[in-house]
Design a protein around this motif. Structure first.
Motif, short mmCIF file in Angstrom:
data_model
loop_
_atom_site.label_atom_id
_atom_site.label_comp_id
_atom_site.label_asym_id
_atom_site.label_seq_id
_atom_site.Cartn_x
_atom_site.Cartn_y
_atom_site.Cartn_z
N MET A 197 0.84 -1.18 0.00
CA MET A 197 0.00 0.00 0.00
C MET A 197 0.89 1.25 0.00
O MET A 197 1.81 1.35 0.79
N VAL A 198 0.60 2.16 -0.88
CA VAL A 198 1.36 3.40 -0.98
C VAL A 198 0.69 4.45 -0.10
O VAL A 198 -0.49 4.74 -0.26
N ASN A 199 1.45 5.00 0.84
CA ASN A 199 0.88 6.01 1.72
C ASN A 199 1.13 7.41 1.18
O ASN A 199 1.86 7.59 0.20
N SER A 200 0.56 8.40 1.80
CA SER A 200 0.67 9.78 1.31
C SER A 200 2.11 10.29 1.37
O SER A 200 2.53 11.07 0.51
N LYS A 201 2.89 9.85 2.35
CA LYS A 201 4.29 10.25 2.45
C LYS A 201 5.08 9.76 1.23
O LYS A 201 5.87 10.50 0.65
N THR A 202 4.85 8.53 0.83
CA THR A 202 5.52 7.97 -0.34
C THR A 202 5.12 8.72 -1.60
O THR A 202 5.97 9.01 -2.45
N ILE A 203 3.85 9.04 -1.73
CA ILE A 203 3.39 9.79 -2.90
C ILE A 203 4.08 11.14 -2.96
O ILE A 203 4.51 11.58 -4.04
N LEU A 204 4.24 11.80 -1.83
CA LEU A 204 4.95 13.09 -1.81
C LEU A 204 6.41 12.93 -2.22
O LEU A 204 6.95 13.77 -2.94
N HIS A 205 7.06 11.83 -1.82
CA HIS A 205 8.44 11.57 -2.23
C HIS A 205 8.53 11.37 -3.74
O HIS A 205 9.46 11.86 -4.39
N ILE A 206 7.58 10.65 -4.30
CA ILE A 206 7.56 10.41 -5.75
C ILE A 206 7.37 11.73 -6.50
O ILE A 206 8.09 12.01 -7.46
N ILE A 207 6.44 12.54 -6.06
CA ILE A 207 6.20 13.83 -6.71
C ILE A 207 7.42 14.73 -6.60
O ILE A 207 7.83 15.36 -7.58
N ARG A 208 8.05 14.75 -5.43
CA ARG A 208 9.26 15.56 -5.25
C ARG A 208 10.37 15.09 -6.20
O ARG A 208 11.06 15.90 -6.81
N ALA A 209 10.54 13.79 -6.34
CA ALA A 209 11.57 13.25 -7.24
C ALA A 209 11.30 13.67 -8.69
O ALA A 209 12.23 14.05 -9.41
N ILE A 210 10.06 13.65 -9.10
CA ILE A 210 9.71 14.03 -10.47
C ILE A 210 10.08 15.49 -10.74
O ILE A 210 10.62 15.82 -11.80
N PHE A 211 9.83 16.35 -9.78
CA PHE A 211 10.08 17.77 -10.00
C PHE A 211 11.50 18.23 -9.70
O PHE A 211 11.95 19.25 -10.23
N THR A 212 12.23 17.49 -8.88
CA THR A 212 13.59 17.93 -8.53
C THR A 212 14.68 17.22 -9.31
O THR A 212 15.80 17.69 -9.36
N LYS A 213 14.34 16.10 -9.96
CA LYS A 213 15.35 15.33 -10.67
C LYS A 213 14.91 14.95 -12.08
O LYS A 213 15.12 13.81 -12.51
N PRO A 214 14.35 15.85 -12.86
CA PRO A 214 13.84 15.43 -14.17
C PRO A 214 14.94 14.93 -15.11
O PRO A 214 14.74 13.95 -15.84
N PHE A 215 16.11 15.56 -15.12
CA PHE A 215 17.18 15.12 -16.01
C PHE A 215 17.68 13.74 -15.61
O PHE A 215 17.88 12.87 -16.46
N GLN A 216 17.86 13.51 -14.30
CA GLN A 216 18.32 12.21 -13.85
C GLN A 216 17.31 11.12 -14.18
O GLN A 216 17.69 10.00 -14.52
N ILE A 217 16.04 11.43 -14.08
CA ILE A 217 15.00 10.46 -14.40
C ILE A 217 15.06 10.07 -15.86
O ILE A 217 15.04 8.89 -16.22
N ILE A 218 15.15 11.06 -16.74
CA ILE A 218 15.21 10.78 -18.19
C ILE A 218 16.47 9.98 -18.51
O ILE A 218 16.42 8.99 -19.25
N LYS A 219 17.60 10.40 -17.96
CA LYS A 219 18.86 9.70 -18.19
C LYS A 219 18.78 8.26 -17.68
O LYS A 219 19.21 7.32 -18.36
N SER A 220 18.21 8.06 -16.51
CA SER A 220 18.13 6.71 -15.95
C SER A 220 17.22 5.80 -16.77
O SER A 220 17.50 4.61 -16.92
N ILE A 221 16.14 6.35 -17.30
CA ILE A 221 15.25 5.55 -18.17
C ILE A 221 15.99 5.15 -19.43
O ILE A 221 15.92 4.00 -19.87
N TYR A 222 16.73 6.08 -20.02
CA TYR A 222 17.52 5.77 -21.22
C TYR A 222 18.54 4.68 -20.91
O TYR A 222 18.69 3.71 -21.66
N TYR A 223 19.25 4.81 -19.79
CA TYR A 223 20.25 3.80 -19.40
C TYR A 223 19.60 2.44 -19.21
O TYR A 223 20.17 1.42 -19.59
#
Length: 82
Positions: A1-27
């Motif tokens: 079960m995903v709690n609200s704290k985890t959802i906030l961490h996911i949202i924060r990661a999307i907005f603070t690390k967009p380049f790393q996310i794209i690069k990691s998906i490519y890798y």
């Protein structure tokens, strides 16, 4: 079960690390850094902060998709496990 704290961490990661996310998906899809990813994932697989969300392992501390994050040499575990 995903709690609200985890959802906030996911949202924060999307907005603070967009380049790393794209690069990691490519890798991930080009199979780069496979060995280091496997070593790190072995550690993550033993961790109680790993969640499965729609068949994808996610860290509930940082909100990152583990199969992607573990491929980036400059990334670190937020819990200092690798």
């Amino acid at each position: 079960m995903v709690n609200s704290k985890t959802i906030l961490h996911i949202i924060r990661a999307i907005f603070t690390k967009p380049f790393q996310i794209i690069k990691s998906i490519y890798y991930r899809f080009s199979n780069q850094n496979q060995q280091i990813s496997e070593e790190r994932l072995a550690i993550c697989n033993k961790c109680n902060h790993k969640l499965l969300v729609i068949d994808e392992a996610i860290c509930d501390q940082c909100g990152c998709v583990l199969a992607n994050k573990t491929r980036l040499m400059n990334e670190k575990c937020d819990l200092k496990k690798w």
